[in-house]
Design a protein around this motif. Structure first.
Motif, PDB file in Angstrom:
ATOM      1  N   ILE A  27       0.838  -1.195   0.000  1.00  0.00           N
ATOM      2  CA  ILE A  27       0.000   0.000   0.000  1.00  0.00           C
ATOM      3  C   ILE A  27       0.875   1.248   0.000  1.00  0.00           C
ATOM      4  O   ILE A  27       0.680   2.175  -0.789  1.00  0.00           O
ATOM      5  CB  ILE A  27      -0.921   0.020   1.238  1.00  0.00           C
ATOM      6  N   LEU A  28       1.890   1.249   0.871  1.00  0.00           N
ATOM      7  CA  LEU A  28       2.735   2.441   0.987  1.00  0.00           C
ATOM      8  C   LEU A  28       3.548   2.658  -0.283  1.00  0.00           C
ATOM      9  O   LEU A  28       3.717   3.797  -0.744  1.00  0.00           O
ATOM     10  CB  LEU A  28       3.652   2.315   2.198  1.00  0.00           C
ATOM     11  N   THR A  29       4.060   1.568  -0.873  1.00  0.00           N
ATOM     12  CA  THR A  29       4.865   1.716  -2.088  1.00  0.00           C
ATOM     13  C   THR A  29       4.018   2.244  -3.242  1.00  0.00           C
ATOM     14  O   THR A  29       4.436   3.165  -3.953  1.00  0.00           O
ATOM     15  CB  THR A  29       5.476   0.370  -2.496  1.00  0.00           C
ATOM     16  N   PHE A  69       2.065   9.240  -6.213  1.00  0.00           N
ATOM     17  CA  PHE A  69       2.536  10.623  -6.196  1.00  0.00           C
ATOM     18  C   PHE A  69       3.554  10.870  -7.298  1.00  0.00           C
ATOM     19  O   PHE A  69       3.547  11.933  -7.922  1.00  0.00           O
ATOM     20  CB  PHE A  69       3.150  10.957  -4.838  1.00  0.00           C
ATOM     21  N   VAL A  70       4.429   9.888  -7.548  1.00  0.00           N
ATOM     22  CA  VAL A  70       5.450  10.079  -8.578  1.00  0.00           C
ATOM     23  C   VAL A  70       4.784  10.260  -9.950  1.00  0.00           C
ATOM     24  O   VAL A  70       5.068  11.225 -10.671  1.00  0.00           O
ATOM     25  CB  VAL A  70       6.427   8.882  -8.607  1.00  0.00           C
ATOM     26  N   PHE A 122       1.368   3.908  -2.989  1.00  0.00           N
ATOM     27  CA  PHE A 122       1.083   5.293  -2.636  1.00  0.00           C
ATOM     28  C   PHE A 122       2.165   6.213  -3.186  1.00  0.00           C
ATOM     29  O   PHE A 122       1.901   7.239  -3.813  1.00  0.00           O
ATOM     30  CB  PHE A 122       1.111   5.441  -1.129  1.00  0.00           C
ATOM     31  N   GLY A 123       3.421   5.816  -2.918  1.00  0.00           N
ATOM     32  CA  GLY A 123       4.545   6.597  -3.409  1.00  0.00           C
ATOM     33  C   GLY A 123       4.501   6.698  -4.922  1.00  0.00           C
ATOM     34  O   GLY A 123       4.670   7.770  -5.501  1.00  0.00           O
ATOM     35  N   LEU A 124       4.212   5.563  -5.561  1.00  0.00           N
ATOM     36  CA  LEU A 124       4.150   5.513  -7.014  1.00  0.00           C
ATOM     37  C   LEU A 124       3.067   6.459  -7.526  1.00  0.00           C
ATOM     38  O   LEU A 124       3.252   7.167  -8.521  1.00  0.00           O
ATOM     39  CB  LEU A 124       3.835   4.074  -7.427  1.00  0.00           C
TER      40      LEU A 124
END
Lengths: 290, 315
Positions: A100-102, A108-109, A104-106
């Protein structure tokens, strides 16, 4: 009025169902909750927009680029970001949080890249925007085409999953990931394939959506939410469930917009979702994918 | 009371006292910066209070933060200021109890999505209500509060939140929470009332977040739903608590301070690339520091120590 509302509801619902099928493949088979799913949709929408506006290429041809493109992108995301997490994970819960967190980062990127490239404006293009007479009401031709494309793609995916050996293997992993290796199924390969296939469907959905809706670089989150709502309503990993729930959501949104207040459509979506989560977290149609 | 305990208490009091004196020397910009930073420190502590031990990834931070800010805006002309904070806290508590009762049986990704959906639902409803019923989208807040006043209130809130999370970590409740985080089945078999513990913690963390919103609201002067319920607040809080380590007492502070300064600098210098960098930080934390920076440093020390010890023996 009612016929118009039902027809636009079906168009919207068909597209939603297409989007949700991809997510249900990713979450049901690869067991990765991809929160950047909507960003893939928007990337494809912008691709279609750019091809149409700058090169005059019709969105139907854009599909031929978007489908394999989405597949490769999904494959790469799984291979580069998700596979190391899967290997590292001690249990399902920690993998869930990490993924989920990864993603999430993706999210935003990708969103950031789109914002830098295309800006934050509402984007749309006019393709096949003439009205067609159907069932005594008028519907834009692009919406009709969107519905047809969604039906064709959805049926193709359904047939691949239910009629081929490859699809059967994928469904086996969805039902029993622990037992699948016993019959010679490579679970990691199946997960990668399902994730890539999900990416292809997201891209196709993005192209279809861009034909009749305006979008912005930041509207991916809304699509992720909607796809998720449908996946959970239909039952995780359940393709037919996703189809029915998608149509249901499309209809519900159009009805609320037509008869209650267009400002409340998103609130309806979230309200419906919260209700389903509380009332039947396993989905309206159950989880099984046989 | 052990000497170590007394030392810790006096250090804590000294730090708070030093921070309380800061506005006497700092520039107006410095105070603004400190208010923003303290706000995020308090949010991160509140977030970690519930999500650290239970491992429920909550994105509802901004729902409570926004409720606080909006309560402040709506009642600013009717209620006296201290009463305003009380009402905001109570509303936050009420919403948290209702939401908590309904949702704490959801786990994993369902909880994440639910909390995100909740924040968006509240934002949509407030927007709809303001547009259709009151007829205006934005509201002005005129309250006789100075920036220093806001700073001191936030400092008091942060200190209270920190003290609470310290007290909980040393109490039976803290122990119960650790068991729940490790294994819920074991916890329920040892006689822990899981639902009550989780609900209580969720409500406490929500009240802290609501108060942060209510205290900070007068700084904006003007609020509208898209400002008060900006989902970035939830994301930033989450990533700050994770960077420091949500299971450590100092974790949220160690995560919030550097990340707040970093994001402040980024939004001033690279406003267009803000979200790309935010995303890359997210991914990096998950891959490199999955348990937070404190855990990483301690493991690093632990790896070095056994090498050092045999050398001493040989002497």
């Amino acid at each position: 009025m009612l016929v118009t509302a039902v027809l636009s509801g079906l168009v919207l619902g068909g597209t939603y169902a297409l989007l949700a099928m991809g997510l249900t493949l990713q979450y049901g088979i690869a067991r990765i909750m991809n929160l950047a799913y909507g960003e893939l949709i928007i990337v494809a929408a912008f691709l279609s927009y750019a091809l149409f506006t700058y090169a005059g290429i019709s969105p139907v041809w854009a599909l031929l680029i978007a489908l394999p493109g989405g597949f490769v992108l999904g494959y790469a995301i799984y291979g580069l970001l998700m596979a190391p997490l899967v290997r590292r994970a001690r249990n399902a819960a920690s993998l869930e949080i990490d993924s989920i967190l990864t993603t999430f980062g993706l999210l935003f990127v990708i969103q950031g890249l789109l914002l830098v490239t295309f800006g934050a404006n509402f984007t749309s293009y006019s393709y096949l925007n003439d009205a067609v007479q159907i069932f005594g009401t008028r519907l834009a031709a692009n919406r009709l085409l969107a519905l047809v494309l969604a039906v064709v793609l959805g049926a193709a995916i359904y047939l691949v999953l239910t009629r081929t050996l490859w699809g059967t293997a994928l469904r086996a992993v969805a039902v029993a990931p622990g037992s699948a290796p016993l019959v010679g199924i490579d679970v990691e390969r199946a997960a990668r394939m399902a994730f890539a296939l999900g990416g292809a469907l997201a891209a196709a959905g993005g192209v279809v959506i861009s034909m009749y809706q305006t979008f912005t670089a930041t509207s991916g989150v809304v699509f992720t939410m909607k796809a998720l709502i449908i996946v959970i309503m239909g039952g995780v990993g359940n393709i037919l469930g996703a189809l029915s729930a998608g149509l249901l959501l499309g209809l519900a949104e159009t009805m609320v917009a037509t008869y209650v207040d267009p400002g409340l459509t998103l609130a309806t979506t979230y309200g419906l979702f919260l209700a389903v989560l509380l009332w039947r977290p396993t989905g309206l149609f159950g989880r099984a994918v046989r | 009371m052990t000497p170590r305990f007394l030392l810790e208490i006096s250090a804590f009091i000294a730090v708070i006292a030093a921070l309380a004196l800061l506005p006497l020397f700092a520039s107006p910009y410095g105070i603004t910066l400190m208010i923003g930073m303290l706000g995020y420190v308090a949010l991160a502590i509140g977030w970690a209070l519930f999500s650290g031990p239970t491992r429920y990834v909550s994105l509802a931070t901004v729902a409570f933060f926004g409720i606080g800010a909006y309560t402040c805006a709506v009642f600013s002309e009717v209620l006296a200021y201290p009463l305003l904070l009380l009402v905001a806290g109570l509303i936050g508590l009420g919403v948290a109890l209702v939401v908590g009762l309904a949702t704490l049986r959801l786990a994993g990704v369902y909880f994440v999505i639910f909390t995100f959906g909740l924040a968006e639902l509240i934002r949509q409803l407030v927007t709809w209500y303001e547009v259709n019923i009151t007829g205006t989208l934005g509201r002005y807040i005129f309250l006789p509060v100075t920036p220093e006043g806001i700073y001191w209130q936030l400092l008091a809130l942060t200190a209270a939140a920190f003290a609470m999370s310290w007290a909980i970590s040393r109490s039976r409740l803290g122990l119960a929470l650790k068991v729940i985080g490790e294994d819920e089945v074991v916890a329920s078999h040892s006689g822990i009332d899981i639902a009550r513990v989780k609900l209580g913690l969720f409500a406490l963390s929500a009240v802290i977040m609501t108060l942060v919103g209510a205290i900070q609201a007068p700084r904006w002067t003007y609020v509208e739903p898209s400002i008060a319920f900006n989902p970035t607040v939830s994301f930033l809080t989450l990533i700050m608590a994770l960077l420091g380590g949500a299971n450590r007492l100092m974790g949220p502070i160690l995560g919030a301070v550097p990340l707040f300064l970093l994001f402040e600098w980024l939004s001033a210098n690279f406003p267009n690339h803000y979200s790309i960098i935010l995303g890359l930080i997210f991914i990096t934390i998950v891959f490199v520091l999955p348990n937070g920076v404190l855990d990483f440093i301690e493991k690093g020390w632990a790896r070095r120590l056994p090498v050092a010890k045999p050398a001493e023996v040989h002497k």
